[in-house]
Design a protein around this motif. Structure first.
Motif, mmCIF file in Angstrom:
data_model
loop_
_atom_site.group_PDB
_atom_site.id
_atom_site.type_symbol
_atom_site.label_atom_id
_atom_site.label_comp_id
_atom_site.label_asym_id
_atom_site.label_seq_id
_atom_site.Cartn_x
_atom_site.Cartn_y
_atom_site.Cartn_z
ATOM 1 N N GLU A 199 -5.033 5.535 11.219
ATOM 2 C CA GLU A 199 -4.146 6.131 10.227
ATOM 3 C C GLU A 199 -2.855 5.327 10.065
ATOM 4 O OE1 GLU A 199 -3.919 9.957 12.041
ATOM 5 O OE2 GLU A 199 -5.814 10.644 11.199
ATOM 6 N N LYS A 200 -2.332 4.819 11.183
ATOM 7 C CA LYS A 200 -1.145 3.957 11.152
ATOM 8 C C LYS A 200 -1.007 3.269 12.505
ATOM 9 C CE LYS A 200 1.875 7.927 12.146
ATOM 10 N NZ LYS A 200 3.016 8.741 11.677
ATOM 11 N N PHE A 201 -0.161 2.237 12.539
ATOM 12 C CA PHE A 201 0.076 1.556 13.801
ATOM 13 C C PHE A 201 1.438 0.855 13.777
ATOM 14 C CE2 PHE A 201 -1.527 -1.891 11.243
ATOM 15 C CZ PHE A 201 -0.965 -3.058 11.766
ATOM 16 N N ASN A 202 1.953 0.586 14.980
ATOM 17 C CA ASN A 202 3.168 -0.208 15.125
ATOM 18 C C ASN A 202 2.928 -1.245 16.213
ATOM 19 O OD1 ASN A 202 3.507 1.149 17.629
ATOM 20 N ND2 ASN A 202 4.715 2.771 16.646
ATOM 21 N N SER A 203 3.954 -1.821 16.750
ATOM 22 C CA SER A 203 3.778 -2.906 17.725
ATOM 23 C C SER A 203 3.252 -2.427 19.074
ATOM 24 C CB SER A 203 5.104 -3.638 17.939
ATOM 25 O OG SER A 203 6.092 -2.737 18.420
ATOM 26 N N ARG A 211 -3.894 11.129 17.382
ATOM 27 C CA ARG A 211 -3.797 10.693 18.783
ATOM 28 C C ARG A 211 -3.209 9.281 18.849
ATOM 29 N NH1 ARG A 211 -6.862 10.813 23.756
ATOM 30 N NH2 ARG A 211 -5.947 9.184 25.058
ATOM 31 N N SER A 212 -2.221 9.095 19.690
ATOM 32 C CA SER A 212 -1.589 7.791 19.875
ATOM 33 C C SER A 212 -2.327 7.006 20.948
ATOM 34 C CB SER A 212 -0.118 7.970 20.268
ATOM 35 O OG SER A 212 0.510 6.713 20.389
ATOM 36 N N ILE A 213 -2.796 5.803 20.584
ATOM 37 C CA ILE A 213 -3.576 4.961 21.492
ATOM 38 C C ILE A 213 -2.815 3.665 21.723
ATOM 39 C CG2 ILE A 213 -5.752 3.684 21.741
ATOM 40 C CD1 ILE A 213 -7.049 5.856 19.986
ATOM 41 N N PRO A 214 -2.663 3.233 22.986
ATOM 42 C CA PRO A 214 -1.877 2.023 23.260
ATOM 43 C C PRO A 214 -2.492 0.758 22.649
ATOM 44 C CG PRO A 214 -3.024 2.774 25.237
ATOM 45 C CD PRO A 214 -3.184 3.851 24.218
ATOM 46 N N LEU A 215 -1.623 -0.116 22.153
ATOM 47 C CA LEU A 215 -2.029 -1.382 21.550
ATOM 48 C C LEU A 215 -1.454 -2.523 22.384
ATOM 49 C CD1 LEU A 215 -3.102 -3.182 19.188
ATOM 50 C CD2 LEU A 215 -0.911 -2.744 18.029
ATOM 51 N N THR A 221 -1.684 -8.996 16.077
ATOM 52 C CA THR A 221 -2.029 -9.888 14.965
ATOM 53 C C THR A 221 -3.497 -9.760 14.603
ATOM 54 O OG1 THR A 221 -0.319 -11.459 15.638
ATOM 55 C CG2 THR A 221 -2.055 -12.283 14.184
ATOM 56 N N GLU A 222 -4.357 -9.703 15.636
ATOM 57 C CA GLU A 222 -5.797 -9.562 15.402
ATOM 58 C C GLU A 222 -6.107 -8.248 14.696
ATOM 59 O OE1 GLU A 222 -9.998 -9.701 17.928
ATOM 60 O OE2 GLU A 222 -8.096 -10.100 18.958
ATOM 61 N N LEU A 223 -5.396 -7.191 15.079
ATOM 62 C CA LEU A 223 -5.600 -5.890 14.441
ATOM 63 C C LEU A 223 -5.196 -5.936 12.962
ATOM 64 C CD1 LEU A 223 -6.214 -2.836 14.493
ATOM 65 C CD2 LEU A 223 -3.867 -2.463 15.289
ATOM 66 N N ALA A 224 -4.050 -6.524 12.679
ATOM 67 C CA ALA A 224 -3.589 -6.612 11.297
ATOM 68 C C ALA A 224 -4.579 -7.375 10.427
ATOM 69 C CB ALA A 224 -2.210 -7.285 11.253
ATOM 70 N N GLU A 225 -5.124 -8.462 10.950
ATOM 71 C CA GLU A 225 -6.116 -9.248 10.208
ATOM 72 C C GLU A 225 -7.405 -8.452 9.991
ATOM 73 O OE1 GLU A 225 -6.678 -12.817 12.432
ATOM 74 O OE2 GLU A 225 -4.730 -13.674 11.855
ATOM 75 N N ALA A 226 -7.827 -7.742 11.053
ATOM 76 C CA ALA A 226 -9.065 -6.958 10.952
ATOM 77 C C ALA A 226 -8.923 -5.836 9.918
ATOM 78 C CB ALA A 226 -9.417 -6.367 12.326
ATOM 79 N N LEU A 227 -7.762 -5.181 9.897
ATOM 80 C CA LEU A 227 -7.543 -4.081 8.951
ATOM 81 C C LEU A 227 -7.480 -4.582 7.516
ATOM 82 C CD1 LEU A 227 -4.927 -1.916 10.881
ATOM 83 C CD2 LEU A 227 -7.292 -1.304 10.361
ATOM 84 N N SER A 228 -7.030 -5.797 7.307
ATOM 85 C CA SER A 228 -6.961 -6.342 5.955
ATOM 86 C C SER A 228 -8.343 -6.608 5.378
ATOM 87 C CB SER A 228 -6.148 -7.646 5.948
ATOM 88 O OG SER A 228 -6.848 -8.666 6.623
#
Length: 230
Positions: A199-203, A211-215, A221-228
């Protein structure tokens, strides 16, 4: 395909007549016959039933009383000698309503309706990707898109879905290999997430279903690319 069926009727002659029709139908499988609603309720609780052939008029507990007492109601074809119950029958969302004496043609039409309804209720898209996992000594089919995230639990992992949490004996590394890389990403040593459920994410965190899941820092960077690419 065969619908697992039961007959509930206080008349032994009527049960015999309906049983003959059920046993001769290629898409029905007889599970049991019951002479009263109390026996039937216990039988439905202890067996997987798709279809009930139910007499309306029974002593003490009527067919309608039985329907009201069931939490998970299978499909129902009501059987009665009186046409007066027709309107009330459809208040209970029954599949069909048979009037005694039952003809073969009318019975077949009712079963066809039940089969069509069953197929609509249980339709699984052919293109839905799935895997089989072993949980509690049983193999279980899991639709990949139903998985929200996977969480490490020591020697086990937990698959979190809307319906249930499924715990299986596996390592994260081994299970990750079974997942399509364009849909799932390991964002932390203890978490794999379904990219479509984010739903959303930060650093520092990813939010899935509130539910908040640790990143991990090196995964942002990999997550941002995958979501795009989702």
């Amino acid at each position: 395909m065969k619908l697992r069926s039961i007959i509930v009727d206080d008349s032994s002659m009527q049960r015999m007549a309906v049983a003959k029709l059920v046993n001769s139908h290629p898409n029905l499988a007889m599970v049991a016959e019951y002479s009263n609603a109390i026996e039937a309720k216990n039988g439905i609780k202890n067996n997987e039933i798709d279809l009930i052939f139910l007499d309306v008029e029974m002593p003490i507990i009527s067919g309608f009383d039985l329907l009201e007492s069931l939490e998970n109601r299978p499909q129902v074809i009501l059987i009665t000698g009186k046409p007066d119950y027709a309107l009330k029958a459809f208040d209970y969302d029954v599949t069909d309503y048979l009037h005694k004496p039952i003809t073969m043609a009318r019975f077949d039409a009712s079963v066809k309706r039940a089969i069509n309804k069953y197929e609509q209720m249980h339709k699984v898209q052919e293109d839905e990707e799935h895997i089989f996992v072993k949980s509690n000594l049983k193999k279980r089919k899991v639709i990949l898109n139903d998985i929200k995230w996977i969480e490490a639990l020591g020697d086990y992992i937990k698959l979190v879905t809307d319906e249930a949490n499924i715990v299986i004996l596996s390592t994260m590394k081994s299970f990750e290999k079974q997942l399509p890389q364009d849909k799932f990403l390991r964002i932390h040593k203890s978490y794999i997430v379904n990219l479509e459920k984010i739903e959303k994410f930060n650093s520092k965190n990813v939010e899935v279903s509130g539910r908040s899941i640790p990143l991990s820092r090196n995964k942002k960077t990999e997550l941002a690319e995958a979501l795009s690419n989702v």
